[in-house]
Design a protein around this motif. Structure first.
Motif, PDB file in Angstrom:
ATOM      1  N   PHE A 101      -7.133  -4.618   8.838  1.00  0.00           N
ATOM      2  CA  PHE A 101      -5.680  -4.749   8.782  1.00  0.00           C
ATOM      3  C   PHE A 101      -5.244  -5.797   9.791  1.00  0.00           C
ATOM      4  O   PHE A 101      -5.530  -5.684  10.977  1.00  0.00           O
ATOM      5  N   SER A 102      -4.557  -6.808   9.308  1.00  0.00           N
ATOM      6  CA  SER A 102      -4.197  -7.956  10.130  1.00  0.00           C
ATOM      7  C   SER A 102      -2.838  -7.732  10.793  1.00  0.00           C
ATOM      8  O   SER A 102      -1.826  -7.536  10.111  1.00  0.00           O
ATOM      9  N   LEU A 152       0.836  -1.197   0.000  1.00  0.00           N
ATOM     10  CA  LEU A 152       0.000   0.000   0.000  1.00  0.00           C
ATOM     11  C   LEU A 152       0.874   1.252   0.000  1.00  0.00           C
ATOM     12  O   LEU A 152       1.785   1.389   0.814  1.00  0.00           O
ATOM     13  N   ASP A 153       0.573   2.166  -0.906  1.00  0.00           N
ATOM     14  CA  ASP A 153       1.166   3.495  -0.862  1.00  0.00           C
ATOM     15  C   ASP A 153       0.043   4.506  -1.000  1.00  0.00           C
ATOM     16  O   ASP A 153      -1.136   4.136  -1.084  1.00  0.00           O
ATOM     17  N   LEU A 175       0.906   0.453   9.973  1.00  0.00           N
ATOM     18  CA  LEU A 175       0.319   1.559  10.723  1.00  0.00           C
ATOM     19  C   LEU A 175       0.303   2.830   9.892  1.00  0.00           C
ATOM     20  O   LEU A 175      -0.650   3.623   9.970  1.00  0.00           O
ATOM     21  N   ARG A 176       1.338   3.033   9.082  1.00  0.00           N
ATOM     22  CA  ARG A 176       1.376   4.199   8.200  1.00  0.00           C
ATOM     23  C   ARG A 176       0.241   4.132   7.171  1.00  0.00           C
ATOM     24  O   ARG A 176      -0.385   5.154   6.860  1.00  0.00           O
ATOM     25  N   TYR A 215      -2.268   3.953  -4.051  1.00  0.00           N
ATOM     26  CA  TYR A 215      -3.122   2.771  -3.969  1.00  0.00           C
ATOM     27  C   TYR A 215      -4.261   3.017  -2.972  1.00  0.00           C
ATOM     28  O   TYR A 215      -5.409   2.635  -3.215  1.00  0.00           O
ATOM     29  N   VAL A 216      -3.945   3.665  -1.863  1.00  0.00           N
ATOM     30  CA  VAL A 216      -4.984   4.006  -0.886  1.00  0.00           C
ATOM     31  C   VAL A 216      -6.046   4.870  -1.540  1.00  0.00           C
ATOM     32  O   VAL A 216      -7.253   4.637  -1.385  1.00  0.00           O
ATOM     33  N   SER A 217      -5.618   5.868  -2.292  1.00  0.00           N
ATOM     34  CA  SER A 217      -6.564   6.760  -2.965  1.00  0.00           C
ATOM     35  C   SER A 217      -7.428   5.998  -3.975  1.00  0.00           C
ATOM     36  O   SER A 217      -8.640   6.235  -4.090  1.00  0.00           O
TER      37      SER A 217
END
Length: 366
Positions: free
Chosen positions: A122-123, A104-105, A145-146, A108-110
Motif C-alpha cells: 500500500f503506497s 477497495l471495499d 488504512l481502513r 473487493y478485499v475478499s
C-alpha cells in the motif's frame, strides 16, 4: 524497486530463470499524485491490457518467480484483476502488486484474498491526511488504512498468512517528519514491513525540490536514525533506500533477471524506461535536465519472447550490466550476495552502464 523490494518479501531460493516480470495491466489512475511523471506530461497513453493479450504471457510465467501486476496505472481499476491473479497462480508464479488502495471495499478485499494474491504493498505519502491527501491528490489516507485493516481482519478470521501486506512510503521533504507516526499506524494495523523509497523519476521542479536523496555527500538525518530505532522496538522491518550515491554493479531493478511489459506489450528493462508518454522523456538527473528516448526491445504480443530476449540490442544492453557486475564482484568478492557499501560513484572504475541508464538515479544506488 522490483529486486530491492521483493527479494526481501520472499525468502525462498530462486528456482526459475527470471526473478520478476512487472506487467502493466492498465495506465488508468484516478489520482493526480504530485510526484508522478504524469504531473508534467502533456499527453498520456490511457489503456488496459486485454485479457486475451494477457493470456499470451501466461505460458512464459512458468519461468518467472514473481509477477508484479502494476505499471504506471492503478491495478485495482483493472476489471479482470482477480482473473489475472488466478492465471498467474495456475502458472505456479507469485502474484501481487503495489496500490493506492483506490476503490477497495470489503467485497473487493475478499475477492482478492480468494483469488490467492500473494502480496500487496500500500503506497502512502504521508501519515496524516493533511500531508498524504495533498501529495496523492484524490486519495484518502483513512480509506487506505481502513482497507489494510479489512485485509488483516479477514486474514485473521480465515486463519490465512497471505497476502503479505506492507507499506511503501515515498520519502519527501514534506513528509519525512511523519515517519514515526507511520510506524504507529503499522503497529496498530499489525503490518510488519515498511519500505521507504526515493523519488527516482524526477520530471518537475517541485519533485526536484522534494527529493530527499543527494547526488553527493548525504545528510545525517537524525529523524531517520530515530525511526530505525523505534521500528526495532516495535519489531517492524523498516527498509530504507540510500540517501546518498553508492557504487553498484547492477541497479536495483536488475535487468539481468527482471523485465517490464507495458500495457501494449512492449518489453523494456524496467518501468522507468517506458512510461506511457511520448518519447523522448524529459527528466532531471542530479539537478541537470536530460531528454531520454523510451526503450522497447520488441512487442511480446507480436513476436516470440526468445527472439526479443536474444536480439542483439537487448543482449548488448544486458551485457553492459553483466560486465559491471563481473568487475564489481572481482574487486569485492566478499560482498557478493551481501549489501553493497557506500562507495562514491566512480571510485572503483566500473564499466559504463547502458546509455539510457546513465541519467537514472537508480544507477547511483538510490
Amino acid at each position: 524497486m522490483i529486486q530491492w523490494l521483493f527479494q526481501r518479501l520472499f525468502s525462498r531460493p530462486r528456482r526459475r530463470r527470471f526473478s520478476a516480470w512487472q506487467i502493466e495491466l492498465t495506465t488508468r489512475c484516478p489520482l493526480r499524485c504530485k510526484m508522478c511523471i504524469r504531473d508534467a506530461a502533456t499527453q498520456w497513453h490511457t489503456g488496459d491490457m486485454s485479457i486475451t493479450d494477457f493470456m499470451k504471457l501466461v505460458p512464459y510465467l512458468r519461468d518467472v518467480e514473481i509477477a508484479v501486476l502494476e505499471g504506471w496505472g492503478e491495478p485495482l481499476l483493472y476489471r479482470d484483476l482477480t482473473k489475472v491473479i488466478r492465471l498467474v497462480k495456475e502458472a505456479q508464479c507469485q502474484a501481487g502488486f503495489v496500490t493506492s488502495g483506490w476503490g477497495l471495499d470489503d467485497d473487493y478485499v475478499s475477492e482478492l484474498i480468494h483469488a490467492g494474491v500473494d502480496f500487496i504493498g500500500f503506497s502512502l505519502s504521508g501519515a496524516t491526511p493533511e500531508t498524504h491527501n495533498v501529495i496523492r491528490a484524490n486519495s484518502n489516507l483513512y480509506s487506505v488504512l481502513r482497507s489494510l485493516q479489512t485485509f488483516q481482519e479477514l486474514k485473521a478470521e480465515r486463519k490465512l498468512t497471505k497476502p503479505k501486506l506492507h507499506i511503501v512510503f515515498l520519502m519527501l521533504r514534506d513528509n519525512l517528519a511523519e515517519v514515526p507516526l507511520l510506524l504507529d499506524h503499522a503497529r496498530d494495523l499489525g503490518i510488519g514491513e515498511i519500505v521507504l523509497i526515493n523519488l527516482i523519476q524526477v520530471t518537475t521542479e517541485w519533485q526536484e525540490a522534494q527529493r530527499l536523496f543527494t547526488c553527493g555527500e548525504g545528510e545525517d538525518l537524525v529523524l531517520l536514525r530515530e525511526a530505525t530505532a523505534k521500528a526495532r522496538e516495535l519489531k517492524i522491518r523498516l527498509r530504507m533506500a540510500s540517501l546518498s550515491p553508492m557504487e553498484v554493479g547492477v541497479c536495483a531493478e536488475n535487468p539481468l533477471e527482471n523485465l517490464y511489459i507495458s500495457v501494449d506489450g512492449n518489453i523494456s528493462p524496467c518501468v522507468y524506461l517506458y512510461p506511457p508518454i511520448p518519447s523522448p522523456v524529459r527528466k532531471l538527473f542530479c539537478g541537470s535536465e536530460h531528454s531520454v528516448a523510451k526503450v522497447s526491445f520488441g512487442n511480446l504480443f507480436e513476436e516470440p519472447f526468445e527472439s526479443i530476449w536474444n536480439s542483439e540490442p537487448y543482449a548488448e544492453f544486458r551485457n553492459c550490466f553483466a560486465r559491471r557486475k563481473r568487475s564489481f564482484d572481482e574487486k569485492y568478492p566478499s560482498l557478493i550476495g551481501s549489501q553493497v557499501p557506500a562507495f562514491k560513484p566512480g571510485e572503483i572504475n566500473l564499466p559504463p552502464p547502458p546509455e539510457p541508464c546513465r541519467t537514472c538515479h537508480k544507477i547511483l544506488g538510490l
